[in-house]
Scaffold this motif. Structure first.
Motif, short mmCIF file in Angstrom:
data_model
loop_
_atom_site.label_atom_id
_atom_site.label_comp_id
_atom_site.label_asym_id
_atom_site.label_seq_id
_atom_site.Cartn_x
_atom_site.Cartn_y
_atom_site.Cartn_z
N ASN A 3 -19.45 54.75 -18.00
CA ASN A 3 -19.32 54.60 -19.45
C ASN A 3 -18.92 55.92 -20.10
O ASN A 3 -18.14 55.94 -21.06
N ALA A 4 -19.43 57.02 -19.59
CA ALA A 4 -19.04 58.33 -20.11
C ALA A 4 -17.57 58.58 -19.82
O ALA A 4 -16.83 59.12 -20.66
N TRP A 5 -17.13 58.19 -18.63
CA TRP A 5 -15.72 58.34 -18.24
C TRP A 5 -14.83 57.54 -19.20
O TRP A 5 -13.81 58.02 -19.67
N ILE A 6 -15.25 56.29 -19.47
CA ILE A 6 -14.49 55.43 -20.39
C ILE A 6 -14.44 56.05 -21.78
O ILE A 6 -13.39 56.11 -22.42
N GLU A 7 -15.59 56.53 -22.24
CA GLU A 7 -15.64 57.11 -23.58
C GLU A 7 -14.80 58.38 -23.67
O GLU A 7 -14.17 58.66 -24.69
#
Length: 209
Positions: free
Chosen positions: A181-185
């Motif tokens: 999710n951090a990567w996506i954000e």
């Protein structure tokens, strides 16, 4: 005739190196997995993703051109490898990439057409280039999500991770519950000009795939 045969084989064998070139992202985050995808597998994956999104969301663009772009968009990595954002600037990477692809294509009869497509992809001004770029980034996000679902990442065990303390990375890690999710954000700004891709990443953050 022999030179055409030899150049055809040479181009294929050069491209085959990407089958053994491992993607940098999962390695950076110490993915606990016996096998990480290669650049060649990423190329296949992003082409299939582009086909899927094109039809599901009824895009009006030249899909064949998009697929051609995506087939060649990582050619430079035959020579320079999979450079992460923290290893070079975008400007430096473009220069290195151009030098690498010029070398790879120097004996190839289609070099002018391929070079023009690569330039179009890198400039990201046409609908096809923007769509291809979005698909390229989204495939990375989706693959990291799949690795995360397998339990491949441990945020508390990140030895020798060169970006764990990067301010921008720390910011998204503080607000997100896992690495994917951090990567996506971290990639969100790359999709801001396309509501369909924003909807897809929002879905990815909230659901397993």
């Amino acid at each position: 005739m022999n030179s055409k045969i030899e150049n055809s084989i040479k181009f294929y064998t050069l491209c085959s190196k990407l089958k053994d070139t491992i993607r940098k992202g999962p390695l950076t985050w110490n993915a606990n997995r016996s096998r990480i995808e290669s650049v060649a597998e990423h190329i296949y994956g992003v082409q299939m993703l582009a086909i899927s999104i094109y039809y599901q969301f009824s895009y009006k663009l030249d899909l064949n051109k998009v697929i051609f772009m995506l087939a060649i968009h990582e050619l430079e990595e035959i020579e320079i490898g999979d450079l992460a954002f923290y290893e070079t600037t975008r400007e430096e990477k473009l220069i290195k990439g151009k030098e690498a692809t010029d070398y790879i294509l120097k004996d190839f009869l289609g070099k002018d057409e391929i070079s023009a497509l690569l330039e179009e992809y890198n400039e990201r001004k046409t609908d096809e280039a923007i769509f291809a770029y979005h698909c390229d980034k989204l495939e990375c996000d989706m693959q990291m999500k799949l690795y995360d679902q397998e339990g491949c990442f441990d945020l508390n065990n990140q030895p020798n991770n060169p970006i764990i303390n990067n301010p921008s990375v720390r910011k998204v890690l503080a607000s997100e519950k896992n690495i994917s999710n951090a990567w996506i954000e971290f990639d969100r700004s790359k999709y801001e000009d396309d509501k369909n891709f924003i909807a897809i990443i929002e879905y990815l953050k909230e659901n397993e795939i």
